[in-house]
Scaffold this active site. Structure first.
Site, PDB file in Angstrom:
ATOM      1  CG  HIS A  21      -0.357   0.271   2.525  1.00 44.29           C
ATOM      2  ND1 HIS A  21      -0.039  -0.712   3.437  1.00 44.29           N
ATOM      3  CD2 HIS A  21       0.000   1.443   3.116  1.00 44.29           C
ATOM      4  CE1 HIS A  21       0.459  -0.156   4.524  1.00 44.29           C
ATOM      5  NE2 HIS A  21       0.508   1.146   4.356  1.00 44.29           N
ATOM      6  CG  ASP A  58       0.088  -4.091   2.853  1.00 42.12           C
ATOM      7  OD1 ASP A  58       0.264  -3.521   1.763  1.00 42.12           O
ATOM      8  OD2 ASP A  58      -0.031  -3.488   3.935  1.00 42.12           O
ATOM      9  CB  SER A  76       3.186   1.730   6.069  1.00 47.52           C
ATOM     10  OG  SER A  76       2.020   1.937   6.824  1.00 47.52           O
TER      11      SER A  76
END
Length: 383
Positions: free
Chosen positions: A118, A148, A227
């Site tokens: 993402h 992911d 992230s």
């Protein structure tokens, strides 16, 4: 005993004057009390001697260990910025606009960088900044949205940063220390610490498909920009990729999640080799909506086999799908467990199979009518 006549005008005026004097005195005392520090500071001598700096002792052992871990790992963590091509609907001109930022880490000596999918999703360009300030354009090697995870590559010719040491996640314990390094809110190379709060968490996949399983939950502060950064154990080994937070406000609420390194070790080598992740499969067709309807009608928890692909591993093992006959449709086999672990949905079945590799053999527990049986199936490449 005689009392003053309060009804007279002089007595009333005297009472008001006394009340005003008392009120003014109290107010003056309060002002003096609050102004006393300022008065003392104004009256203090201007040539006061400077304060002596107290010498500190040695750093505590855990402080020293944390500092060494950060200094050793910092160079292996990267800062990722992405941009997206946008076309003006009136002028038809094309612009490159910033899209977002994230984190990543050096995977190997070939310049591969691992991050979250993402972080680079829908981006037209990604730039990777190293800890020493060098910037490199990144090329996409491969991605697995279901996990992911994405792999980028940069061309580092000299002074190549070291890869992050790889650990394990299957033997993690709730309560052990963890360390996260990333770039929250664009504040580069930030270290946060915490513990493993829980294991084997599951989150729905925002891009559809099966849920992301076996996530590590931690209270180490993870915010937007973290992230893709590494989650480390106290030995400085990679145990996960920071991927998501639970937060009504969008900031850290003490509940963060990381993809475990055991999953990363299955997915990343495939992405580097082929550019995509090939799921292990049984060779059957299933559907979650139909599965829920059949569960409601028949009342058996599990995954209903709709069709068995001819020549597949499931076909060789004798699995049966739904059959059409003169009396209507006859339900086929219902998969209720994989290697003794129950499955109740299509997403859970796919997640269970994802713990294995193509070519591994699994023990499948089936319900066929009123009978329960087990069979062994060698997993084949899926789609």
């Amino acid at each position: 005993m005689a009392y003053p006549d309060r009804s007279s005008p002089n007595a009333g005026a005297t009472f008001v004057v006394r009340w005003l004097l008392i009120t003014a005195s109290v107010a003056a005392l309060m002002v003096l009390w609050y102004a006393l520090p300022a008065i003392e500071a104004w009256l203090a001598p201007r040539d006061a001697a400077p304060r002596t700096v107290a010498a500190r002792g040695d750093l505590a052992a855990d402080e020293q260990a944390t500092i060494e871990l950060f200094e050793k790992t910092r160079d292996s963590v990267v800062y990722i910025t992405t941009a997206q091509v946008v076309r003006d609907i009136w002028t038809r001109n094309v612009f490159m606009v910033p899209r977002g930022t994230g984190s990543g880490f050096i995977w190997d000596d070939a310049g591969h960088v691992v991050t979250n999918y993402h972080v680079i999703e829908d981006a037209s360009r990604a730039t990777i900044k190293l800890a020493d300030g060098r910037d490199y354009p990144a090329a996409l090697v491969g991605a697995s949205p279901a996990h992911d995870i994405a792999v980028l590559r940069i061309g580092v010719g000299f002074k190549r940063p070291p890869p992050v040491p790889i650990g394990t996640s299957h033997d993690l314990k709730v309560g052990q220390k963890v360390f996260a390094i990333g770039n929250p809110f664009g504040l580069d190379w930030t270290l946060t610490t915490g513990i493993v709060s829980a294991l084997d968490r599951s989150l729905p996949n925002e891009r559809g498909g099966p849920p992301i399983e076996h996530l590590i939950q931690t209270d180490a502060a993870i915010n937007p920009g973290n992230s893709g950064g590494p989650l480390l154990d106290s030995a400085g080994r990679l145990i996960g990729i920071n991927t998501a937070i639970y937060s009504p406000s969008g900031a850290s609420a003490g509940i963060g999640f990381a993809v475990p390194v055991d999953t990363v070790m299955r997915v990343v080598p495939q992405l580097i080799k082929t550019g995509r992740y090939i799921r292990p499969a049984l060779g059957i067709e299933v559907d979650e909506q139909l599965n829920q309807r059949l569960r409601g009608i028949i009342g058996v928890d599990g995954v209903y086999v709709l069709r068995v692909t001819p020549g597949s591993a499931a076909d060789k093992a004798g699995l049966r799908g739904v059959e059409a006959g003169p009396d209507g449709l006859t339900p086929g086999d219902v998969i209720v467990a994989i290697d003794g672990r129950p499955v109740q949905s299509v997403g859970q079945l796919l997640a269970r199979l994802d713990d294995y590799r193509v070519g591994d053999e699994v023990r499948v527990t089936l319900r066929r009518g009123a009978d329960t049986r087990e069979t062994r199936i060698e997993l084949q490449p899926g789609v």
